[in-house]
Design a protein around this motif. Structure first.
Motif, PDB file in Angstrom:
ATOM      1  N   MET A  45       0.772  -1.216  -0.046  1.00  0.00           N
ATOM      2  CA  MET A  45      -0.093  -0.012   0.209  1.00  0.00           C
ATOM      3  C   MET A  45       1.048   1.050   0.133  1.00  0.00           C
ATOM      4  O   MET A  45       0.730   2.074  -0.745  1.00  0.00           O
ATOM      5  CB  MET A  45      -0.832   0.103   1.301  1.00  0.00           C
ATOM      6  CG  MET A  45      -1.771   1.104   1.334  1.00  0.00           C
ATOM      7  SD  MET A  45      -2.940   1.393   0.105  1.00  0.00           S
ATOM      8  CE  MET A  45      -3.900   2.655   0.499  1.00  0.00           C
ATOM      9  N   LEU A  46       2.111   1.125   0.769  1.00  0.00           N
ATOM     10  CA  LEU A  46       2.878   2.422   0.803  1.00  0.00           C
ATOM     11  C   LEU A  46       3.545   2.763  -0.380  1.00  0.00           C
ATOM     12  O   LEU A  46       3.486   3.629  -0.827  1.00  0.00           O
ATOM     13  CB  LEU A  46       3.818   2.160   1.978  1.00  0.00           C
ATOM     14  CG  LEU A  46       4.857   3.328   2.316  1.00  0.00           C
ATOM     15  CD1 LEU A  46       3.803   4.527   2.871  1.00  0.00           C
ATOM     16  CD2 LEU A  46       5.674   2.875   3.322  1.00  0.00           C
ATOM     17  N   ILE A  47       3.866   1.377  -1.363  1.00  0.00           N
ATOM     18  CA  ILE A  47       4.582   1.805  -2.366  1.00  0.00           C
ATOM     19  C   ILE A  47       3.656   2.235  -3.430  1.00  0.00           C
ATOM     20  O   ILE A  47       4.041   3.364  -4.428  1.00  0.00           O
ATOM     21  CB  ILE A  47       4.851   0.507  -3.080  1.00  0.00           C
ATOM     22  CG1 ILE A  47       5.999  -0.152  -2.203  1.00  0.00           C
ATOM     23  CG2 ILE A  47       5.530   0.716  -4.630  1.00  0.00           C
ATOM     24  CD1 ILE A  47       6.524  -1.466  -2.599  1.00  0.00           C
ATOM     25  N   ILE A  48       2.238   2.160  -3.536  1.00  0.00           N
ATOM     26  CA  ILE A  48       1.259   2.683  -4.052  1.00  0.00           C
ATOM     27  C   ILE A  48       1.183   4.347  -4.017  1.00  0.00           C
ATOM     28  O   ILE A  48       0.940   5.029  -4.999  1.00  0.00           O
ATOM     29  CB  ILE A  48      -0.081   2.246  -4.234  1.00  0.00           C
ATOM     30  CG1 ILE A  48      -0.094   0.690  -4.735  1.00  0.00           C
ATOM     31  CG2 ILE A  48      -0.989   2.730  -4.863  1.00  0.00           C
ATOM     32  CD1 ILE A  48      -1.166  -0.386  -4.398  1.00  0.00           C
ATOM     33  N   VAL A  49       1.303   4.551  -2.584  1.00  0.00           N
ATOM     34  CA  VAL A  49       0.998   6.131  -2.214  1.00  0.00           C
ATOM     35  C   VAL A  49       2.221   6.892  -2.537  1.00  0.00           C
ATOM     36  O   VAL A  49       2.158   7.755  -3.213  1.00  0.00           O
ATOM     37  CB  VAL A  49       0.809   6.182  -0.597  1.00  0.00           C
ATOM     38  CG1 VAL A  49       0.916   7.534  -0.260  1.00  0.00           C
ATOM     39  CG2 VAL A  49      -0.310   5.359  -0.293  1.00  0.00           C
TER      40      VAL A  49
ATOM     41  N   VAL B  23       9.554   5.640   6.586  1.00  0.00           N
ATOM     42  CA  VAL B  23       8.190   5.146   7.027  1.00  0.00           C
ATOM     43  C   VAL B  23       8.069   3.705   6.645  1.00  0.00           C
ATOM     44  O   VAL B  23       7.747   2.928   7.613  1.00  0.00           O
ATOM     45  CB  VAL B  23       7.059   5.802   6.194  1.00  0.00           C
ATOM     46  CG1 VAL B  23       5.511   5.258   6.473  1.00  0.00           C
ATOM     47  CG2 VAL B  23       7.024   7.276   6.744  1.00  0.00           C
ATOM     48  N   ALA B  24       8.807   3.172   5.491  1.00  0.00           N
ATOM     49  CA  ALA B  24       8.611   1.744   5.405  1.00  0.00           C
ATOM     50  C   ALA B  24       9.547   0.986   6.277  1.00  0.00           C
ATOM     51  O   ALA B  24       9.418  -0.337   6.868  1.00  0.00           O
ATOM     52  CB  ALA B  24       9.140   1.715   3.951  1.00  0.00           C
ATOM     53  N   SER B  25      10.731   1.429   6.851  1.00  0.00           N
ATOM     54  CA  SER B  25      11.578   0.853   7.573  1.00  0.00           C
ATOM     55  C   SER B  25      10.906   0.840   9.184  1.00  0.00           C
ATOM     56  O   SER B  25      11.388  -0.101   9.713  1.00  0.00           O
ATOM     57  CB  SER B  25      13.021   1.538   7.737  1.00  0.00           C
ATOM     58  OG  SER B  25      12.603   2.990   8.391  1.00  0.00           O
ATOM     59  N   LEU B  26      10.135   1.898   9.258  1.00  0.00           N
ATOM     60  CA  LEU B  26       9.353   1.776  10.723  1.00  0.00           C
ATOM     61  C   LEU B  26       8.327   0.765  10.425  1.00  0.00           C
ATOM     62  O   LEU B  26       8.250  -0.123  11.759  1.00  0.00           O
ATOM     63  CB  LEU B  26       8.859   2.994  10.947  1.00  0.00           C
ATOM     64  CG  LEU B  26       9.556   4.361  11.371  1.00  0.00           C
ATOM     65  CD1 LEU B  26       8.651   5.552  11.419  1.00  0.00           C
ATOM     66  CD2 LEU B  26      10.543   3.780  12.705  1.00  0.00           C
ATOM     67  N   GLY B  27       7.955   0.431   9.505  1.00  0.00           N
ATOM     68  CA  GLY B  27       6.838  -0.772   9.317  1.00  0.00           C
ATOM     69  C   GLY B  27       7.411  -1.951   9.408  1.00  0.00           C
ATOM     70  O   GLY B  27       6.868  -3.049  10.013  1.00  0.00           O
ATOM     71  N   HIS B  28       8.929  -2.405   9.166  1.00  0.00           N
ATOM     72  CA  HIS B  28       9.408  -3.539   9.293  1.00  0.00           C
ATOM     73  C   HIS B  28      10.147  -3.733  10.366  1.00  0.00           C
ATOM     74  O   HIS B  28      10.689  -4.998  10.791  1.00  0.00           O
ATOM     75  CB  HIS B  28      10.474  -3.619   8.067  1.00  0.00           C
ATOM     76  CG  HIS B  28       9.813  -3.840   6.751  1.00  0.00           C
ATOM     77  ND1 HIS B  28       9.233  -4.822   6.317  1.00  0.00           N
ATOM     78  CD2 HIS B  28       9.598  -2.746   5.733  1.00  0.00           C
ATOM     79  CE1 HIS B  28       8.756  -4.709   5.057  1.00  0.00           C
ATOM     80  NE2 HIS B  28       8.836  -3.292   4.661  1.00  0.00           N
TER      81      HIS B  28
END
Length: 102
Positions: free
Chosen positions: A1-5, A96-101
């Motif tokens: 979803m983050l990649i799409i945004v 933000v992506a690294s916080l999610g992982h």
């Protein structure tokens, strides 16, 4: 979803870049008399381009000095978009992506 945004935001910046370039070309053609301002279609395109670009270019014009009746604000805006906004947005999405992982 983050990649799409992320892709949507980057695509919107690219589209706005094209609109700024189109506005510059339109204003040049208009200034040299290539386009007829009495033509309703040409007038509407000019109004649209002006309404879309002027809110961003206006503050830049107030900061940049004019040199010999040449407006450098579109160039400054394009440089800001390509060399500041895109890398900044990329870094924000990476963070933000690294916080999610984590």
């Amino acid at each position: 979803m983050l990649i799409i945004v992320y892709q949507i935001v980057i695509r919107l910046i690219q589209i706005y870049t094209y609109v700024v370039i189109a506005s510059c070309v339109f204003s040049m053609l208009f200034a040299f008399g290539v386009l007829d301002p009495r033509n309703r279609f040409v007038y509407e395109i000019g109004v649209f381009l002006n309404r879309v670009t002027e809110p961003v270019l206006g503050p830049i014009r107030r900061i940049l000095p004019t040199v010999g009746n040449i407006d450098f604000s579109p160039l400054a805006l394009l440089l800001i978009l390509q060399y500041l906004a895109v890398p900044l947005i990329t870094q924000i999405f990476i963070a933000v992506a690294s916080l999610g992982h984590a």
